[in-house]
Design an enzyme around this catalytic site. Structure first.
Site, short mmCIF file in Angstrom:
data_model
loop_
_atom_site.label_atom_id
_atom_site.label_comp_id
_atom_site.label_asym_id
_atom_site.label_seq_id
_atom_site.Cartn_x
_atom_site.Cartn_y
_atom_site.Cartn_z
N LYS A 104 -43.40 119.47 -20.72
CA LYS A 104 -42.80 120.41 -19.77
C LYS A 104 -43.05 121.84 -20.23
CE LYS A 104 -38.13 121.24 -19.18
NZ LYS A 104 -37.89 122.67 -18.98
N ASP A 157 -42.00 123.72 -15.00
CA ASP A 157 -40.59 123.93 -14.62
C ASP A 157 -40.36 125.42 -14.35
OD1 ASP A 157 -37.89 123.55 -14.20
OD2 ASP A 157 -37.40 123.36 -16.34
N LYS A 170 -38.93 126.57 -11.43
CA LYS A 170 -37.76 126.74 -10.53
C LYS A 170 -38.04 127.81 -9.48
CE LYS A 170 -34.40 125.12 -13.95
NZ LYS A 170 -35.22 125.00 -15.16
N ASP A 204 -38.34 131.79 -3.50
CA ASP A 204 -38.87 133.00 -2.87
C ASP A 204 -39.04 132.70 -1.39
OD1 ASP A 204 -40.28 135.49 -2.42
OD2 ASP A 204 -40.96 135.42 -4.50
N ILE A 205 -39.68 133.58 -0.64
CA ILE A 205 -39.88 133.30 0.78
C ILE A 205 -40.83 132.11 0.94
CG2 ILE A 205 -39.37 135.66 1.53
CD1 ILE A 205 -42.41 136.10 1.82
N THR A 242 -26.86 123.72 -14.46
CA THR A 242 -25.78 123.12 -15.26
C THR A 242 -24.99 124.18 -16.03
OG1 THR A 242 -27.51 122.58 -16.84
CG2 THR A 242 -26.63 120.77 -15.55
N ARG A 287 -34.77 119.78 -27.79
CA ARG A 287 -34.45 119.95 -29.22
C ARG A 287 -34.13 118.67 -29.95
NH1 ARG A 287 -30.45 124.60 -27.57
NH2 ARG A 287 -30.45 123.17 -25.80
O1 C5P Z 1 -33.38 121.19 -25.91
P1 C5P Z 1 -32.82 120.50 -24.70
O2 C5P Z 1 -33.03 119.00 -24.71
O3 C5P Z 1 -31.40 120.90 -24.40
O4 C5P Z 1 -33.74 121.05 -23.52
C1 C5P Z 1 -33.54 120.64 -22.21
C2 C5P Z 1 -34.61 121.20 -21.33
O5 C5P Z 1 -34.28 120.87 -19.99
C3 C5P Z 1 -34.75 122.72 -21.39
O6 C5P Z 1 -36.11 123.02 -21.14
C4 C5P Z 1 -33.89 123.19 -20.26
O7 C5P Z 1 -34.34 124.39 -19.69
C5 C5P Z 1 -34.08 122.05 -19.24
N1 C5P Z 1 -32.99 121.91 -18.29
C6 C5P Z 1 -31.66 121.66 -18.65
N2 C5P Z 1 -30.70 121.52 -17.71
C7 C5P Z 1 -31.01 121.63 -16.43
C8 C5P Z 1 -32.32 121.85 -16.03
C9 C5P Z 1 -33.29 121.98 -17.00
O8 C5P Z 1 -31.37 121.55 -19.83
N3 C5P Z 1 -30.06 121.46 -15.53
#
Ligand code: C5P
Length: 231
Positions: free
Chosen positions: A31, A58, A60, A63-64, A116, A209
Site C-alpha cells: 500500500k 491509498d 482517498k 474532488d469534482i 476512524t 506497524r
Molecule cells: O501501522 P498501522 O497498521 O496502524 O497502519 C494502518 C494503515 O492503514 C495506515 O496506512 C493507515 O493510514 C491505514 N488506515 C487506517 N485506518 C483507516 C484507513 C486507513 O489505519 N480507517
C-alpha cells in the site's frame, strides 16, 4: 483466502524499497499512501510494478467528478489494482470514478466512509448535525458507494460485520487496524488480530506497524498470514 496488504508508511524510496526487498512475496499487496506518494510520486507505483508487486494506492480521492475520474484513469494506467476514494465526495463523484475504472478494468475502487479518527461529536461538527451515529453514517455512505458501482469499502473490524450483512458477500471489505496478539496498539484506538478481522468478514487485511516495526518483520508477516488463514 484473505490477502495481506503491507502499508509502506515510510518517508522515502530507499526505506520503502528496503522493506519490499525484505518482505518480498510474503505480502500480497503493498500500500502506497499519501506520505510516500507525496515524497516519491507515481514512480513509487511504477517501481513496485516493475518489481512485480501488486499495488494498493491509498490516496482517498475527493474532488469534482471529472478530476477524480481522470485521476482514476491515471492510476489505472500506472497499474494500480486497488484505489481509494472518499464516499463523502458524493454520488456523482462516485459514479464517475466507477465508470472510469470500468472502462478498462484492472483497478478496483474502494470507498472510505468515516475516517476512524472521527467520533460522533467530530462527525456532528463536520456535517453541522448533532447526534450522528458513526455506524449509521458508515452504512449510509457505504450504501451510496456500493450503489454507485464501487467494488468495496475500507472498514474497521468493528464495522465489518454490519457492512457484510448489509451489502452481501460480493462486496470487498478491506480492514486496517490489525495487531498481532500481545503486540502494541500504536495510535490505533481499536485493533483486532488477523483471525478476529477475518472472522468478522474482512476479505483483505492492511497491516502496517505490526509488521514494519516488528523486530523480525518477515516472521511477523508470516504470523499474520497464518492467523488470517486459520480463521
Ligand atoms: O501501522 P498501522 O497498521 O496502524 O497502519 C494502518 C494503515 O492503514 C495506515 O496506512 C493507515 O493510514 C491505514 N488506515 C487506517 N485506518 C483507516 C484507513 C486507513 O489505519 N480507517
Amino acid at each position: 483466502m484473505s490477502e495481506i496488504i503491507v502499508a509502506l508508511d515510510v518517508p522515502d524510496r530507499e526505506r520503502a524499497l528496503r522493506l519490499v526487498e525484505r518482505l518480498g512475496d510474503t505480502a500480497d499487496f503493498y500500500k502506497v499512501g499519501l506520505q510516500l506518494y507525496t515524497a516519491w510520486g507515481p514512480d513509487a507505483v511504477r517501481e513496485l510494478r516493475g518489481l512485480g508487486k501488486r499495488v494498493f494506492l491509498d490516496l482517498k480521492l475527493h474532488d469534482i467528478p471529472n478530476t477524480v475520474a481522470e485521476a482514476v484513469r491515471s492510476a489505472r494506467e500506472l497499474g494500480v489494482e486497488l484505489l481509494t476514494v472518499h464516499a463523502a465526495g458524493g454520488r456523482a463523484m462516485l459514479g464517475s470514478a466507477a465508470a472510469a475504472a470500468a472502462e478498462r478494468g484492472g483497478t478496483r475502487l474502494l470507498a472510505v466512509t468515516v475516517l476512524t479518527s472521527m467520533d460522533s461529536s467530530e462527525l456532528g461538527r463536520t456535517w453541522g448535525r448533532d447526534g450522528l451515529s458513526v455506524e449509521e453514517e458508515v452504512v449510509r455512505l457505504g450504501r451510496m458507494a456500493v450503489e454507485a458501482g464501487l467494488d468495496g469499502l475500507v472498514a474497521s473490524g468493528e464495522e465489518a460485520p454490519r457492512l457484510r450483512r448489509e451489502f452481501g458477500p460480493r462486496m470487498l471489505i478491506v480492514t486496517p487496524g490489525i495487531r498481532l496478539a500481545g503486540g502494541g496498539h500504536h495510535d490505533q484506538l481499536r485493533v483486532l488480530t488477523p483471525g478476529e478481522a477475518v472472522a468478522r468478514g474482512a476479505d483483505h487485511l492492511v497491516v502496517g506497524r505490526a509488521v514494519t516495526s516488528a523486530p523480525d518483520p518477515v516472521e511477523a508477516l508470516r504470523q499474520v498470514r497464518r492467523e488470517a488463514g486459520a480463521a
